[in-house]
Design a protein around this motif. Structure first.
Motif, PDB file in Angstrom:
ATOM      1  N   LEU A 420       0.847  -1.195   0.000  1.00 55.04           N
ATOM      2  CA  LEU A 420       0.000   0.000   0.000  1.00 55.04           C
ATOM      3  C   LEU A 420       0.880   1.242   0.000  1.00 55.04           C
ATOM      4  N   LEU A 421       0.673   2.106  -0.992  1.00 59.29           N
ATOM      5  CA  LEU A 421       1.396   3.372  -1.076  1.00 59.29           C
ATOM      6  C   LEU A 421       0.409   4.511  -0.900  1.00 59.29           C
ATOM      7  N   VAL A 422       0.615   5.304   0.133  1.00 59.08           N
ATOM      8  CA  VAL A 422      -0.217   6.483   0.362  1.00 59.08           C
ATOM      9  C   VAL A 422       0.283   7.610  -0.535  1.00 59.08           C
ATOM     10  N   ARG A 423      -0.632   8.255  -1.234  1.00 59.67           N
ATOM     11  CA  ARG A 423      -0.267   9.346  -2.125  1.00 59.67           C
ATOM     12  C   ARG A 423      -0.556  10.680  -1.442  1.00 59.67           C
ATOM     13  N   ALA A 424       0.089  11.724  -1.937  1.00 62.99           N
ATOM     14  CA  ALA A 424      -0.067  13.048  -1.333  1.00 62.99           C
ATOM     15  C   ALA A 424      -1.496  13.556  -1.434  1.00 62.99           C
ATOM     16  N   ASP A 425      -2.267  13.059  -2.415  1.00 63.17           N
ATOM     17  CA  ASP A 425      -3.657  13.523  -2.563  1.00 63.17           C
ATOM     18  C   ASP A 425      -4.609  12.809  -1.616  1.00 63.17           C
ATOM     19  N   GLY A 426      -4.091  11.905  -0.750  1.00 60.50           N
ATOM     20  CA  GLY A 426      -4.929  11.245   0.241  1.00 60.50           C
ATOM     21  C   GLY A 426      -5.516   9.925  -0.202  1.00 60.50           C
ATOM     22  N   SER A 427      -5.249   9.504  -1.435  1.00 62.03           N
ATOM     23  CA  SER A 427      -5.675   8.186  -1.894  1.00 62.03           C
ATOM     24  C   SER A 427      -4.514   7.211  -1.754  1.00 62.03           C
ATOM     25  N   MET A 428      -4.736   5.957  -2.128  1.00 59.67           N
ATOM     26  CA  MET A 428      -3.674   4.952  -2.054  1.00 59.67           C
ATOM     27  C   MET A 428      -3.596   4.176  -3.358  1.00 59.67           C
ATOM     28  N   ALA A 429      -2.387   3.765  -3.685  1.00 63.38           N
ATOM     29  CA  ALA A 429      -2.165   2.794  -4.753  1.00 63.38           C
ATOM     30  C   ALA A 429      -1.845   1.471  -4.077  1.00 63.38           C
ATOM     31  N   ALA A 430      -2.503   0.401  -4.522  1.00 64.43           N
ATOM     32  CA  ALA A 430      -2.337  -0.905  -3.901  1.00 64.43           C
ATOM     33  C   ALA A 430      -1.845  -1.899  -4.940  1.00 64.43           C
ATOM     34  N   ALA A 431      -0.831  -2.681  -4.595  1.00 66.51           N
ATOM     35  CA  ALA A 431      -0.306  -3.691  -5.504  1.00 66.51           C
ATOM     36  C   ALA A 431      -0.364  -5.056  -4.836  1.00 66.51           C
ATOM     37  N   THR A 432      -1.104  -5.972  -5.444  1.00 68.32           N
ATOM     38  CA  THR A 432      -1.086  -7.358  -5.010  1.00 68.32           C
ATOM     39  C   THR A 432       0.161  -8.012  -5.578  1.00 68.32           C
ATOM     40  N   ILE A 433       0.988  -8.581  -4.715  1.00 67.62           N
ATOM     41  CA  ILE A 433       2.278  -9.122  -5.151  1.00 67.62           C
ATOM     42  C   ILE A 433       2.396 -10.587  -4.747  1.00 67.62           C
ATOM     43  N   ASP A 434       2.690 -11.408  -5.740  1.00 69.87           N
ATOM     44  CA  ASP A 434       3.016 -12.810  -5.517  1.00 69.87           C
ATOM     45  C   ASP A 434       4.247 -13.091  -6.363  1.00 69.87           C
TER      46      ASP A 434
END
Length: 641
Positions: A420-434
């Motif tokens: 989970l990466l929190v962005r400066a605009d208050g949303s998040m980018a999420a990456a499912t990793i396997d």
């Protein structure tokens, strides 16, 4: 005209950068989507409505989160301007702050770096004297300064075994002068001496700083000019002659403080400082605050610099099979087995660089170290490869570069396999990793508010969220379909529920005994339900959206061919609601009423011709707080050849 059946068997490529829509040669187009919002990609390929967020407690001024694990479940530490809150359970258990102890401002909180040491947390900032947050045996918490080792038997004032460094040019000489003593005579401890430099070296900030003259320490009591100061001798000097064998306290107001800190092979490692950004100091083995270099024995402390033609400002340290050093312009690996002053070796591996505007610690995922690039538009995987016998740094966001916009925080949820990466605009980018199956699938997460920080502790992913000017600690909860959720129970079912003042004048979803009961606007801190319930959940809605890539992989890869979707079949898993938009607006679909949710195929007929990427063949957008999982989609098409 020909009939074509296209089956999207999953979404393991995640949300794709819009700039890839012209790449009809990419296999990722068949496995990706144009928009995946508020869903997470499963490693098996399907997409599921993301967990809701359950409120824990309010944290006024909270800006950063740090996990502090323990056998008792540990604590979440929330850092804000001039404060740190210790949160245990769902309450602030301690706020061990004084204006002098919590010495960081709101502008400095983003640059704080942390390292766990036993029952304490080390806290660093290049402009601030470092701090140590200690969990006491009594259960309390104390915030205090670092305490370096003291020579055995030394009386006060103490000479500390802390790092020293040379800041003045090599040709600058220094002479300690004791009134009444000849230059070749020893100068006893506790003597006041005049320190005369052959060139300007002193500033007003040197007051209180320790110097080392031929290995013996002297404290600067006052500064008379740029070339003269008054000092107090802490360790008897051999003589008062002029010498170029002198250096200064490495960490001070005059030259700044540690940038970051870590541990490797039972040594405390300090990475960089304000005035020596590429320097590394390593403590004595097993004595974390003893930096006495002695005579270079195997277990003694030592220091070195990452000497290259570029300015490598150290940003983070990660202890793995080797000590990984992340700088502003590259990534290094330090080796030495066993680690000694004679065996240490530093090699630059890659040249990506890490952010300098804030501290953004890397995270470890299955043996790889993930870090955000200096540009803020890449998530790199720092990994040792056997075939190259070196570290590589592949970009994990190459297919979703648009989602990495100014990241400010990052954490890994090992249970959900989510970065989970929190962005400066208050949303998040999420990456499912396997990593074992080569899956990196991105989606975007939004909420009715602004996410400020994220961390993972004791099986929970914790978030700092600002809603209507109030900063709260919340955590992801798979049992919820709403955000900022509050849960209430009553021994006797009832319809009127109070205590909802935080939702005043806001629209919320009402959930009674596990069933959605519609939306309403809260007034006067209470709501009235249509029927009595014993368990009541209230929270803010969030909408999950799934939109396929508009460039369908048509036969012969004809980009602008006209086609008609005749039939769509959506394979669902334990899903209670489905709202489809086939071009004329969202329509709720009638799913079989099955306890726990419908599992199976839901087919719909579609009208209208399409061409190229003008419109999307379907879209899902719904805010119902109920389970939803889409496994695959089958498209039956008619295409004009």
């Amino acid at each position: 005209m020909s009939a074509v059946t296209l089956i999207k068997t999953g979404f393991t490529a995640g949300e794709l950068d819009p700039r890839l829509v012209g790449r009809s040669d990419l296999d990722a187009l068949a496995k990706g989507a144009a928009l995946l919002e508020n869903v997470v990609v499963q490693v098996t390929g399907g997409v599921t409505r993301r967990p809701g967020m359950r409120r824990s407690t309010d944290v006024p001024g909270g800006m950063r989160l740090v996990p502090f694990d323990g056998a008792d479940g540990g604590a979440v530490l929330a850092f804000g301007p001039f404060k740190v809150d210790v949160i245990i359970g769902d309450a602030v258990a301690a706020t061990p702050n004084t204006p002098a102890a919590a010495n960081w401002s709101s502008l400095q909180v983003p640059q704080l770096s942390f390292a766990r040491l036993g029952e304490s947390l080390l806290i660093c900032h290049p402009d601030l004297e470092p701090r140590q947050l200690v969990r006491l045996a009594s259960g309390g918490w104390q915030l205090r300064k670092w305490s370096f080792a003291i020579p055995q038997g030394a009386p006060a004032p103490f000479p500390y075994r802390e790092p020293f460094a040379r800041f003045a040019a090599d040709e600058v000489a220094l002479q300690p002068v004791k009134t009444g003593l000849a230059a070749d005579q020893p100068i006893p401890r506790d003597s006041l001496v005049t320190l005369s430099a052959s060139a300007p070296v002193f500033t007003a900030l040197h007051a209180g700083t320790r110097l080392r003259i031929k290995g013996r320490q002297v404290t600067v009591q006052s500064v008379q000019s740029t070339t003269e100061a008054i000092g107090l001798v802490l360790e008897a000097l051999n003589d008062g002659q002029t010498t170029r064998d002198w250096d200064e306290q490495a960490f001070s107001q005059a030259h700044g403080y540690p940038i970051t800190v870590g541990f490797w092979q039972d040594r405390l490692v300090v990475g960089g400082s304000r005035d020596l950004p590429d320097a590394i100091w390593m403590s004595r083995t097993g004595r974390y605050f003893d930096f006495d270099e002695g005579t270079g024995l195997d277990d003694e402390a030592f220091r070195f610099r990452l000497g290259t033609e570029r300015n490598h400002a150290i940003r983070a340290l990660v202890s793995g099979r080797q000590l990984q050093v992340f700088t502003s312009v590259g990534e290094w690996a330090l080796s030495g087995d066993p680690l000694t002053p004679a065996t240490i070796r530093a090699d630059q591996q890659t040249g990506i660089g890490s952010p300098v505007a804030r501290s953004l610690p890397p995270v470890e995922v299955d043996g790889a170290t993930l870090f955000v690039s200096r540009s803020g538009k890449e998530l790199r995987e720092f990994l040792f490869t056997d075939d190259q016998q070196a570290f590589q740094a592949a970009d994990l966001a190459v297919l979703a570069r648009h989602l990495l916009a100014d990241p400010v925080d990052m954490a890994f949820d090992p249970i959900r396999r989510l970065v989970l990466l929190v962005r400066a605009d208050g949303s998040m980018a999420a990456a499912t990793i396997d990593r074992e199956n080569g899956i990196v699938a991105w989606s975007r997460l939004t909420t009715n508010g602004l996410v400020r920080a994220v961390t993972h502790l004791d099986g929970r992913t914790w978030l700092l969220v600002s809603r209507n000017g109030t900063v709260s600690l919340e955590y992801l909860d798979d049992a919820l379909g709403v955000d900022g959720a509050l849960t209430f129970t009553a021994t006797t079912p009832r319809t009127v529920w109070a205590g909802l003042e935080r939702f005043n004048d806001r629209q919320v979803w009402l959930i009674g005994d596990g069933r959605p009961m519609g939306r309403t606007v809260v007034t006067d801190g209470s709501v009235v339900l249509p029927q009595p319930v014993g368990t009541f959940v209230v929270g803010l809605a969030f909408t999950h959206v799934i939109e396929p890539v508009r460039a369908l992989p048509l036969p012969n890869r004809v980009q602008d061919a006209r086609y008609r979707v005749v039939r769509l079949s959506f394979r669902l898993l334990t899903t209670l609601a489905l709202r489809l938009d086939l071009g004329s607006g969202p329509v709720a679909q009638a799913l079989p009423a099955v306890p726990g949710g419908f599992t199976g195929d839901h087919a719909v007929r579609v009208l209208g011709w399409r061409r190229g990427i003008e419109t999307t063949p379907w879209r899902i957008a719904q805010d119902e707080p109920s389970p939803f999982t889409l496994l695959s989609v089958s498209h039956q098409l008619q295409v004009i050849d």
